[in-house]
Scaffold this active site. Structure first.
Site, PDB file in Angstrom:
ATOM      1  N   LYS A 161       0.846  -1.235  -0.115  1.00 46.13           N
ATOM      2  CA  LYS A 161      -0.063  -0.001   0.064  1.00 46.13           C
ATOM      3  C   LYS A 161       0.976   1.148  -0.128  1.00 46.13           C
ATOM      4  O   LYS A 161       1.121   2.299   0.828  1.00 46.13           O
ATOM      5  CB  LYS A 161      -0.755   0.107   1.312  1.00 46.13           C
ATOM      6  CG  LYS A 161      -1.886  -1.344   1.462  1.00 46.13           C
ATOM      7  CD  LYS A 161      -3.254  -0.947   1.522  1.00 46.13           C
ATOM      8  CE  LYS A 161      -4.228  -2.224   1.304  1.00 46.13           C
ATOM      9  NZ  LYS A 161      -4.251  -3.123   2.275  1.00 46.13           N
ATOM     10  N   ASP A 221      -8.169  -9.394 -10.381  1.00 46.32           N
ATOM     11  CA  ASP A 221      -8.324 -10.177  -9.230  1.00 46.32           C
ATOM     12  C   ASP A 221      -9.823  -9.912  -8.644  1.00 46.32           C
ATOM     13  O   ASP A 221     -10.089  -8.770  -8.492  1.00 46.32           O
ATOM     14  CB  ASP A 221      -7.340  -9.964  -7.954  1.00 46.32           C
ATOM     15  CG  ASP A 221      -7.448  -8.580  -7.230  1.00 46.32           C
ATOM     16  OD1 ASP A 221      -7.715  -8.969  -6.021  1.00 46.32           O
ATOM     17  OD2 ASP A 221      -7.654  -7.714  -7.836  1.00 46.32           O
TER      18      ASP A 221
END
Ligand code: GTP
Length: 338
Positions: A161, A221
């Protein structure tokens, strides 16, 4: 060569559907997601697949057996009795690999991509790598794990992140790996640990040879409901590469035993599962309707995903909605208007 599918997550971002069905068993163009992965692996000659499960393992037993039988592949469930995370789930599957001397494939159970597996395996061997990670490029990687490589594609750094100033590349972990069996001994047994956030950085620090291969083709995904909807449409339209078991560039798919009554309008892309009934004068637009759903007359469903065993009664308007399995929508339900 064997493969391990990491399929044990709770799929919280895909709730409410994952409250009843684990993510790998949700339908993509009316075929369980896991079938698409089996198809991909079989395409590359892999016919023995270990499925690492923890959440709702009993739902996997029957479905996996049935699909594997039809596809003539051998499968085993590696069951985690407590949540172990991706790293712990990987380690838990060791008994199925303890005789292995050759590298093997690991794939996240929510990834669909037309990876060139032969090329990735050849690269892994050529580099003498311990681990090779499939990478994909993404426009905004801020909510993913960035992987920084050198000019030889050796992994230099993992950044989870990343903050804006840390975004120095656009390559992220695509959830497909080649492992040498020795790596099992590097991971503690019975511990909840993340492969991507903990195991990989620790192995890199310990001097293991980790490489990346960039995949430029289709990749997704299936993490959120929005992505789930998009993946269904991609499959319908045949964009998912070699997985195009079903998609022929169509905009409409209806499963077995589903009935459309009179004057039903289909707009944009629409997928209807098995055993559904769509009543007279309904309008369906850019939506997915899962199995065993009954839609009465003059219902409008737009930009929505409707679960299994749902009943939608007359004259309702479902717009931009996610309807959980077993929902009952009474007549004239609709969004508020001025
Ligand atoms: P979210 O709760 O929405 O984040 O979904 P998730 O539980 O699937 O987690 P995530 O998307 O991070 O998982 C990536 C892949 O790893 C998925 O295919 C999961 O099924 C798998 N996975 C996650 N946790 C575990 C686990 O504890 N064991 C195993 N075997 N696989 C896992």
């Amino acid at each position: 060569m064997k493969a391990l599918l990491l399929s044990g997550g709770k799929g919280t971002r895909l709730r409410p559907f994952t409250l009843t069905t684990p993510k790998p068993l949700l339908p993509i163009a009316n075929i369980p997601l896991i079938t698409w992965q089996f198809e991909f692996l079989r395409h590359y000659g892999i016919t023995e697949i270990i499925v690492g499960v923890g959440y709702k393992p009993e739902s996997f037993k029957k479905t996996v057996e049935k699909i594997a039988g039809k596809m003539k592949i051998k499968t085993h469930l590696s069951i985690e009795n407590t949540p172990l995370g991706t790293g712990g789930g990987f380690r838990n599957a060791y008994p199925f690999f303890k005789e292995e001397t050759e590298p093997f494939v690991v794939l996240n159970g929510d990834v669909i991509g037309d990876f060139n597996l032969n090329q990735i395996i050849a690269f892994h061997r050529e580099k003498g790598a311990d681990i090779t990670i499939g990478l994909t490029k993404i426009n905004n990687p801020s909510s993913y794990g960035l992987i920084i490589t050198d000019s030889n594609m050796g992994v230099k750094k993992f950044i989870e992140k990343p903050k804006t100033e840390e975004i120095v590349c656009d390559t992220i972990n695509a959830g497909l790996y080649i492992f040498t069996p020795e790596i099992f001994s590097e991971i503690p047994a019975g511990k909840n640990i993340s492969i991507e956030k903990e195991v990989f950085p620790a192995l890199l620090k310990n001097g293991k040879k980790i490489y990346g291969v960039i995949h430029n083709g289709y990749w997704v995904d299936v993490g959120t409901v929005a992505k789930y909807k998009q993946t269904n449409f991609d499959a319908l339209e045949g964009k998912t590469g070699i997985y195009s078991i079903r998609g022929q560039g169509d905009n409409f798919l209806a499963g077995d035993n589903s009935v459309l009554k009179e004057d039903v309008q289909i707009k944009g892309r629409v997928i209807i599962g098995n055993n559904c009934v769509v009543g007279n004068g309904c309008v369906l637009e850019e939506s997915i309707i899962m199995n065993n759903t009954i839609i009465r007359d003059r219902v409008v469903i737009k930009n929505s995903v409707v679960g299994t065993d749902v009943a939608i009664e007359n004259d309702s308007v479902i717009d931009n909605m996610i309807l959980a399995d077993k929902s009952l929508v009474r007549p004239f339900t609709q969004p508020m208007r001025d």
